[in-house]
Design an enzyme around this catalytic site. Structure first.
Site, PDB file in Angstrom:
ATOM      1  N   TRP A 210       0.948  -1.306  -0.078  1.00  0.00           N
ATOM      2  CA  TRP A 210       0.045   0.026   0.095  1.00  0.00           C
ATOM      3  C   TRP A 210       0.910   1.354   0.076  1.00  0.00           C
ATOM      4  CZ3 TRP A 210      -0.190   3.791   4.117  1.00  0.00           C
ATOM      5  CH2 TRP A 210      -0.987   4.734   3.786  1.00  0.00           C
ATOM      6  N   GLU A 251      -2.972  -2.886  -2.148  1.00  0.00           N
ATOM      7  CA  GLU A 251      -4.100  -2.534  -1.813  1.00  0.00           C
ATOM      8  C   GLU A 251      -4.518  -1.157  -2.303  1.00  0.00           C
ATOM      9  OE1 GLU A 251      -3.111  -1.736   2.388  1.00  0.00           O
ATOM     10  OE2 GLU A 251      -5.574  -1.085   2.881  1.00  0.00           O
ATOM     11  N   LYS A 253      -6.919   2.781  -2.608  1.00  0.00           N
ATOM     12  CA  LYS A 253      -7.343   3.431  -1.507  1.00  0.00           C
ATOM     13  C   LYS A 253      -8.088   4.846  -2.221  1.00  0.00           C
ATOM     14  CE  LYS A 253      -5.964   6.110   2.877  1.00  0.00           C
ATOM     15  NZ  LYS A 253      -5.184   6.096   3.859  1.00  0.00           N
ATOM     16  N   ASP A 284      -9.490  -2.811   1.618  1.00  0.00           N
ATOM     17  CA  ASP A 284      -9.691  -2.196   2.852  1.00  0.00           C
ATOM     18  C   ASP A 284     -11.073  -1.667   2.885  1.00  0.00           C
ATOM     19  OD1 ASP A 284      -9.616  -0.412   5.059  1.00  0.00           O
ATOM     20  OD2 ASP A 284      -7.625  -0.889   5.196  1.00  0.00           O
ATOM     21  N   HIS A 287     -11.727   2.103   2.656  1.00  0.00           N
ATOM     22  CA  HIS A 287     -10.915   2.746   1.537  1.00  0.00           C
ATOM     23  C   HIS A 287     -11.777   3.133   0.293  1.00  0.00           C
ATOM     24  CE1 HIS A 287      -6.642   1.777   2.606  1.00  0.00           C
ATOM     25  NE2 HIS A 287      -7.237   2.206   3.682  1.00  0.00           N
ATOM     26  N   HIS A 311      -8.773  -6.101   4.142  1.00  0.00           N
ATOM     27  CA  HIS A 311      -8.171  -5.564   5.643  1.00  0.00           C
ATOM     28  C   HIS A 311      -9.665  -5.233   6.137  1.00  0.00           C
ATOM     29  CE1 HIS A 311      -3.885  -3.792   5.375  1.00  0.00           C
ATOM     30  NE2 HIS A 311      -3.889  -5.144   5.365  1.00  0.00           N
ATOM     31  N   ASP A 319     -11.747   7.108   6.861  1.00  0.00           N
ATOM     32  CA  ASP A 319     -10.730   5.868   7.104  1.00  0.00           C
ATOM     33  C   ASP A 319     -10.224   6.271   8.217  1.00  0.00           C
ATOM     34  OD1 ASP A 319      -9.616   3.840   6.400  1.00  0.00           O
ATOM     35  OD2 ASP A 319      -8.111   4.790   5.412  1.00  0.00           O
ATOM     36  N   ASP A 321     -10.081   3.967  10.877  1.00  0.00           N
ATOM     37  CA  ASP A 321      -9.480   2.804  11.641  1.00  0.00           C
ATOM     38  C   ASP A 321      -9.789   2.674  12.923  1.00  0.00           C
ATOM     39  OD1 ASP A 321      -7.932   1.526   9.367  1.00  0.00           O
ATOM     40  OD2 ASP A 321      -7.014   3.458   9.150  1.00  0.00           O
ATOM     41  N   ASP A 351      -7.074  -4.176  10.287  1.00  0.00           N
ATOM     42  CA  ASP A 351      -6.124  -3.038  10.144  1.00  0.00           C
ATOM     43  C   ASP A 351      -7.233  -1.836  10.717  1.00  0.00           C
ATOM     44  OD1 ASP A 351      -4.364  -1.254   9.288  1.00  0.00           O
ATOM     45  OD2 ASP A 351      -5.403  -0.955   7.313  1.00  0.00           O
TER      46      ASP A 351
HETATM   47  C1  RNT Z   1      -3.808   2.884   5.040  1.00  0.00           C
HETATM   48  C2  RNT Z   1      -3.915   1.296   4.581  1.00  0.00           C
HETATM   49  C3  RNT Z   1      -2.709   0.612   5.252  1.00  0.00           C
HETATM   50  C4  RNT Z   1      -2.329   0.846   6.494  1.00  0.00           C
HETATM   51  C5  RNT Z   1      -1.425  -0.073   7.325  1.00  0.00           C
HETATM   52  C6  RNT Z   1      -0.704   0.387   8.510  1.00  0.00           C
HETATM   53  O1  RNT Z   1      -4.717   3.589   4.869  1.00  0.00           O
HETATM   54  O2  RNT Z   1      -5.075   0.878   5.201  1.00  0.00           O
HETATM   55  O3  RNT Z   1      -3.005  -0.960   4.955  1.00  0.00           O
HETATM   56  O4  RNT Z   1      -3.368   1.015   7.360  1.00  0.00           O
HETATM   57  O5  RNT Z   1      -0.500  -0.715   6.295  1.00  0.00           O
HETATM   58 ZN    ZN Z   2      -5.531  -1.059   5.190  1.00  0.00          ZN
END
Ligand code: RNT
Ligand code: ZN
Length: 447
Positions: A210, A251, A253, A284, A287, A311, A319, A321, A351
């Site tokens: 990523w 990945e 985004k 993810d 994203h 993820h 986003d 997290d 994640d």
């Molecule tokens: C960031 C991505 C990525 C990170 C990690 C730490 O937006 O989701 O995967 O969160 O690699």
């Molecule tokens: Zn991620």
């Protein structure tokens, strides 16, 4: 561990207990499970089989919840358009502390799992240091020992953020060839490290790429950065490696903080690149646009790919997290994996990084919730429900799905925890409190 309620000598205690039905008062976790098993059997669900499947489903636990994504190879702040917010005491600051904390979380999470590392967690011994373009397998020797002793598989991620060679938020798409070369070399080094993990531990290593690359404001050129990213990936993948051992993922985004107008690694970019180059797309669920659901994407991706990677996270308005909850989207993602018989085709990782709460609890809640979501899906009679859909029996389909929501999932889950030797229900928090008092409290904030 039995959860037989103790009689408490409170003014209302005895009256309260006496009012409870005799059976419930004396039923153990196992007995409650037996009742649940019968109830599920009536709709054609085999709970024993579901638990066996759950037991054999590893989830890749992300090491970075333990230290707010800081790592050991630099002292700067987290960059790359991602943010950990909060200042709960007890952050792990050294490899030893992080390993201890991971151990503590794994004591509270049922089943055998995997550990997901980032390159920034390299462990340098005897005063040695290697920059990201020069890291080698030996810088992860201690992690391999840690994983081997615990029977964990390892997954890996190159770290394209929190580093002075990220210039103007660009890495693999940079127009500066020195910058791009540095990060290509980092990617290649990470393939070699991933292969080392796979070889040492006898289980394939998923290596996820990523990059944060993007622009805050409207770009003048969208194609150029993507063309450079494409070329950088080609160069990374030209590294000679065993594709059965290293599962390279990519990945996508949609935006990052400070990178609102354009991200190089968009969904179209990553899905097309992965399809053309025989690597794995990673989705993810933080994203995408807010009403765009990863759960709805899984079936399409499964039809065109042998494997996909996820993820699982919880985006709150962005986003962000947040810790994974047992919410609708987590359950919907689990349903798509289970009812499409894809448990062995989906690389499942978490994640998120919440620095405002106890970090061991954050890991435990998220992992246990992902497992509960999988269990809930495993306890659903999909064959019957699919038939209802195909025969247009939509009334029955709706009511059956709604009734299933209040089936005794908890009793089956509790039994699973007991069977796997981890604390049942909220009992695990006592252990977290003890650990916080004895271990985390001793960690001074700014050491
Ligand atoms: C960031 C991505 C990525 C990170 C990690 C730490 O937006 O989701 O995967 O969160 O690699
Ligand atoms: Zn991620």
């Amino acid at each position: 561990m039995a959860i037989r309620p103790e009689r408490e000598e409170t003014p209302r205690g005895d009256t309260f207990m006496a009012m409870r039905p005799e059976s419930e008062e004396t039923m153990t976790v196992r007995e409650l499970y037996e009742v649940a098993r019968e109830q599920y059997a009536k709709v054609g669900v085999d709970t024993d089989k579901a638990l066996e499947t759950l037991k054999n489903t590893p989830i890749s636990m992300h090491c970075w919840q333990g230290d707010d994504v800081i790592g050991f190879d630099q002292r700067g702040p987290l960059s790359g358009g991602i943010q950990a917010t909060g200042d709960y005491p007890g952050r792990a600051r050294t490899p030893r502390e992080l390993m201890d904390d991971i151990d503590e979380a794994l004591r509270l999470i049922p089943g055998k799992h995997r550990l997901n590392l980032h390159a920034s967690y390299a462990i340098f011994e005897d005063g040695e240091f290697a920059d990201r373009d020069k890291i080698e397998p030996r810088h992860f020797r201690k992690w391999v020992e840690f994983a081997r002793e615990r029977g964990l598989g390892l997954d890996f991620n190159p770290t394209f953020f929190s580093h002075p060679m990220v210039k103007e938020n660009l890495t693999l798409s940079s127009p500066d060839e020195t910058v791009r070369r540095f990060w290509i070399d980092h990617g290649k080094a990470c393939i070699r490290i991933s292969q080392y993990f796979a070889q040492e531990l006898g289980t394939p290593c998923a290596m996820n790429i990523w990059i944060p690359d993007g622009y805050k404001d409207v770009p003048a050129d969208r194609l150029g950065p993507r063309a450079r990213f494409k070329d950088s990936l080609d160069q990374i993948l030209s590294e000679d490696y065993d594709r059965s051992k290293v599962l390279v993922c990519l990945e996508s985004k949609v935006f990052g903080i400070g990178l609102e107008s354009y991200t190089v690694g968009s969904s179209e970019f990553t899905v097309n690149y992965a399809a053309r180059n025989g690597i794995i797309s990673l989705m993810d669920n933080g994203h995408y646009h807010p009403t765009e659901m990863v759960s709805d994407k899984i079936s399409s991706m499964l039809l065109f790919n042998d494997k996909i990677a996820l993820h699982v996270t919880r985006p709150v308005r962005w986003d962000s997290d947040h810790v994974v909850l047992l919410d609708d989207e987590t359950k919907e993602i689990a349903k798509e994996i289970v009812r499409n018989d894809a448990l062995d085709r989906v690389i499942l990782g978490l994640d998120y990084f919440d620095a405002s709460i106890n970090r061991i609890a954050a890991w435990t809640v998220g992992m246990r919730n992902m497992q509960k979501a999988l269990l809930s899906a495993l306890l659903t009679p999909w064959k019957t429900l699919k038939e209802m859909q195909d025969q247009s029996r939509f009334t029955e389909l709706m009511l059956q799905q709604e009734e299933l929501k209040t089936y005794p999932l908890g009793a089956v889950w509790d039994y699973f925890c007991e069977m796997m030797g981890v604390p049942v229900r909220e009992d695990w928090y006592k252990e977290v409190q003890r650990y916080e008092k004895e271990v985390l409290a001793a960690r001074k904030q700014n050491d």
